[in-house]
Design an enzyme around this catalytic site. Structure first.
Site, mmCIF file in Angstrom:
data_model
loop_
_atom_site.group_PDB
_atom_site.id
_atom_site.type_symbol
_atom_site.label_atom_id
_atom_site.label_comp_id
_atom_site.label_asym_id
_atom_site.label_seq_id
_atom_site.Cartn_x
_atom_site.Cartn_y
_atom_site.Cartn_z
ATOM 1 N N LYS A 50 55.591 2.758 -24.521
ATOM 2 C CA LYS A 50 57.052 2.836 -24.432
ATOM 3 C C LYS A 50 57.731 2.312 -25.697
ATOM 4 O O LYS A 50 58.816 2.755 -26.046
ATOM 5 C CB LYS A 50 57.558 2.091 -23.194
ATOM 6 C CG LYS A 50 57.250 2.828 -21.898
ATOM 7 C CD LYS A 50 58.113 2.349 -20.750
ATOM 8 C CE LYS A 50 57.846 3.172 -19.499
ATOM 9 N NZ LYS A 50 58.539 2.651 -18.320
ATOM 10 N N LYS A 56 48.349 12.167 -18.280
ATOM 11 C CA LYS A 56 48.825 12.131 -16.897
ATOM 12 C C LYS A 56 50.111 12.950 -16.770
ATOM 13 O O LYS A 56 50.865 13.083 -17.733
ATOM 14 C CB LYS A 56 49.036 10.692 -16.426
ATOM 15 C CG LYS A 56 50.314 10.061 -16.912
ATOM 16 C CD LYS A 56 50.713 8.843 -16.064
ATOM 17 C CE LYS A 56 52.045 8.304 -16.577
ATOM 18 N NZ LYS A 56 52.647 7.248 -15.810
ATOM 19 N N LYS A 89 56.962 11.900 -15.513
ATOM 20 C CA LYS A 89 58.361 12.230 -15.273
ATOM 21 C C LYS A 89 59.057 12.574 -16.581
ATOM 22 O O LYS A 89 60.029 13.301 -16.603
ATOM 23 C CB LYS A 89 59.082 11.008 -14.676
ATOM 24 C CG LYS A 89 58.633 10.645 -13.284
ATOM 25 C CD LYS A 89 59.505 9.545 -12.704
ATOM 26 C CE LYS A 89 58.823 8.199 -12.755
ATOM 27 N NZ LYS A 89 59.496 7.176 -11.949
HETATM 28 P P1 TYM Z 1 56.499 4.809 -11.600
HETATM 29 O O1 TYM Z 1 57.898 4.867 -11.101
HETATM 30 O O2 TYM Z 1 56.227 5.178 -13.010
HETATM 31 O O3 TYM Z 1 55.549 5.691 -10.704
HETATM 32 C C1 TYM Z 1 55.541 5.555 -9.295
HETATM 33 C C2 TYM Z 1 54.137 5.697 -8.742
HETATM 34 O O4 TYM Z 1 53.593 6.981 -9.059
HETATM 35 C C3 TYM Z 1 52.306 6.812 -9.608
HETATM 36 N N1 TYM Z 1 52.070 7.910 -10.586
HETATM 37 C C4 TYM Z 1 51.008 8.733 -10.560
HETATM 38 N N2 TYM Z 1 49.953 8.816 -9.735
HETATM 39 C C5 TYM Z 1 49.039 9.789 -9.977
HETATM 40 N N3 TYM Z 1 49.145 10.684 -10.988
HETATM 41 C C6 TYM Z 1 50.201 10.642 -11.833
HETATM 42 N N4 TYM Z 1 50.310 11.539 -12.811
HETATM 43 C C7 TYM Z 1 51.194 9.628 -11.639
HETATM 44 N N5 TYM Z 1 52.356 9.306 -12.281
HETATM 45 C C8 TYM Z 1 52.871 8.246 -11.628
HETATM 46 C C9 TYM Z 1 52.363 5.467 -10.302
HETATM 47 O O5 TYM Z 1 51.084 4.932 -10.490
HETATM 48 C C10 TYM Z 1 53.160 4.667 -9.316
HETATM 49 O O6 TYM Z 1 52.323 4.188 -8.280
HETATM 50 N N6 TYM Z 1 55.926 -0.030 -12.331
HETATM 51 C C11 TYM Z 1 55.915 0.981 -11.288
HETATM 52 C C12 TYM Z 1 56.939 0.743 -10.214
HETATM 53 C C13 TYM Z 1 56.827 -0.591 -9.588
HETATM 54 C C14 TYM Z 1 55.817 -1.041 -8.720
HETATM 55 C C15 TYM Z 1 56.153 -2.372 -8.384
HETATM 56 C C16 TYM Z 1 54.688 -0.422 -8.178
HETATM 57 C C17 TYM Z 1 57.697 -1.621 -9.761
HETATM 58 N N7 TYM Z 1 57.294 -2.677 -9.031
HETATM 59 C C18 TYM Z 1 55.350 -3.127 -7.519
HETATM 60 C C19 TYM Z 1 53.888 -1.199 -7.305
HETATM 61 C C20 TYM Z 1 54.210 -2.515 -7.001
HETATM 62 C C21 TYM Z 1 56.219 2.304 -11.963
HETATM 63 O O7 TYM Z 1 56.825 2.384 -12.984
HETATM 64 O O8 TYM Z 1 55.876 3.380 -11.274
#
Ligand code: TYM
Length: 333
Positions: free
Chosen positions: A115, A197, A200
């Site tokens: 990032k 991966k 978004k």
């Molecule tokens: P975020 O918002 O980027 O993504 C949300 C969830 O989606 C999963 N993910 C994927 N899984 C499989 N294949 C992919 N291509 C893919 N892209 C995204 C991510 O692994 C995630 O589980 N930091 C976290 C949000 C968060 C969080 C937390 C998660 C904040 N606090 C506490 C768990 C516990 C995040 O940015 O996810």
């Protein structure tokens, strides 16, 4: 809340459009696990502001993501569904945990490095502190399991380290959490570049299937997905990453095993295969999109859900903060 059940925590940021990677990597698992655990599910808007957001859009996306969770099957009667910034304990615990985290550890985080390159004009402290806030999220609820995609593994590891560090410095205070991954879908890849991966914020939106994409767009994107020159639908993530990714997507969207999917397409060409994957995804997403739109039209219902979710979350979270404040020696009145 059932005392006998263990606690589960997870969250998603309200940034950009969610992809089927988010759905398969996280939300599908949330729904599958909601009967077995005391679940806390959050819209992580405090994490979202580590990258500059348009305020009106952030507000809208927050509500829209909450509606999506429910449309995907998250039951607000069973789970505490809330918005992170509505529970002040997240910021409070994050501050304390910062003092148990080393700068070097944060500098080494892969997502921070990625990032920082992407947002070179705004490498703010929040971007660096992001994993500590995530640790605070999880530890506040004494969660033992955290359903996430593989890309969040490093962040979960640091949450475990911080928990153990604090527990060792005082007396056991935090449950040390474990990540759970939906096996076939822990790492859904970009359709045009299966080495990456599905994201978004991918540069080329044709490589990602967004949960808001309409049927024609979904089918068109799958038609263009990168495969290989073998014309054989077989799972081999090393030598056939494109086809394997499509098989994973098909398998989880249809609840068929990889072997069943391979058998179904034996002797068929990639054209038929890609069309079938596209149709399976479009069929599944259409009712979710319709339900999300219906929920968004009823703002007072959604706000009610988020208010009671935040109250339930705060009740648990504040207990942890009080315990922590006591242990570290904060003067309490
Ligand atoms: P975020 O918002 O980027 O993504 C949300 C969830 O989606 C999963 N993910 C994927 N899984 C499989 N294949 C992919 N291509 C893919 N892209 C995204 C991510 O692994 C995630 O589980 N930091 C976290 C949000 C968060 C969080 C937390 C998660 C904040 N606090 C506490 C768990 C516990 C995040 O940015 O996810």
């Amino acid at each position: 809340m059932e005392e006998s059940k263990k606690t589960l925590y997870s969250a998603i940021q309200p940034t950009n459009n969610l992809t089927i990677g988010n759905y398969l990597g996280a939300i599908k698992n949330w729904v599958a696990l909601q009967n077995d655990y005391n679940c806390f599910y959050a819209v992580a808007n405090m994490h979202a502001i580590t990258v500059r957001q348009n305020p009106a859009e952030l507000r809208q996306r927050t509500l829209s993501l909450a509606a999506l969770f429910i449309a995907c099957g998250v039951d607000p009667d069973k789970c505490a569904l809330y918005v992170q910034s509505n529970v002040s304990a997240h910021a409070e615990l994050c501050w304390v945990l910062n003092t148990f985290t080393h700068v070097g550890e944060m500098e080494r985080m892969t997502q921070f490095k990625d990032k920082s390159l992407k947002h070179a004009d705004n490498i703010n402290m929040g971007l660096m502190d992001y994993p500590v806030l995530m640790a605070a999220d999880i530890l506040l609820y004494q969660a033992s399991v955290v359903p996430i995609g593989k890309d969040q593994t490093q962040h979960l590891e640091i949450a475990r380290d911080i928990a153990q560090r604090f527990n060792n410095a005082y007396t056991p205070t935090f449950t040390v959490p474990q990540g759970v991954y939906l096996k076939a879908a822990a790492n859904i890849c970009d359709l045009l570049n299966p080495a990456k991966k599905m994201s978004k914020s991918a540069e080329n939106a044709n490589g990602s299937i967004f949960l808001s994409d309409d049927r024609d767009t979904i089918i068109r994107k799958f038609k263009r997905a990168v495969t290989d020159s073998e014309a054989c639908v077989k799972y081999d993530s090393e030598n056939k990453p494109g086809v394997s990714n499509l098989l994973s997507i098909y398998s989880v969207f249809t609840d068929k095993s990889i072997a069943e999917a391979e058998a179904e397409f034996a002797g068929k060409g990639y054209g038929d295969f890609k069309l079938a994957v596209g149709e399976a995804v479009a069929d599944k997403l259409a009712p979710i999109q319709a339900e999300q739109a219906k929920l968004l039209a009823d703002k007072s219902y959604l706000e009610g859900v988020l208010k009671s979710g935040a109250e339930r979350a705060a009740h648990t979270a504040n207990k942890t903060v009080n315990k922590v404040y006591k242990k570290i020696g904060f003067y309490q009145l």
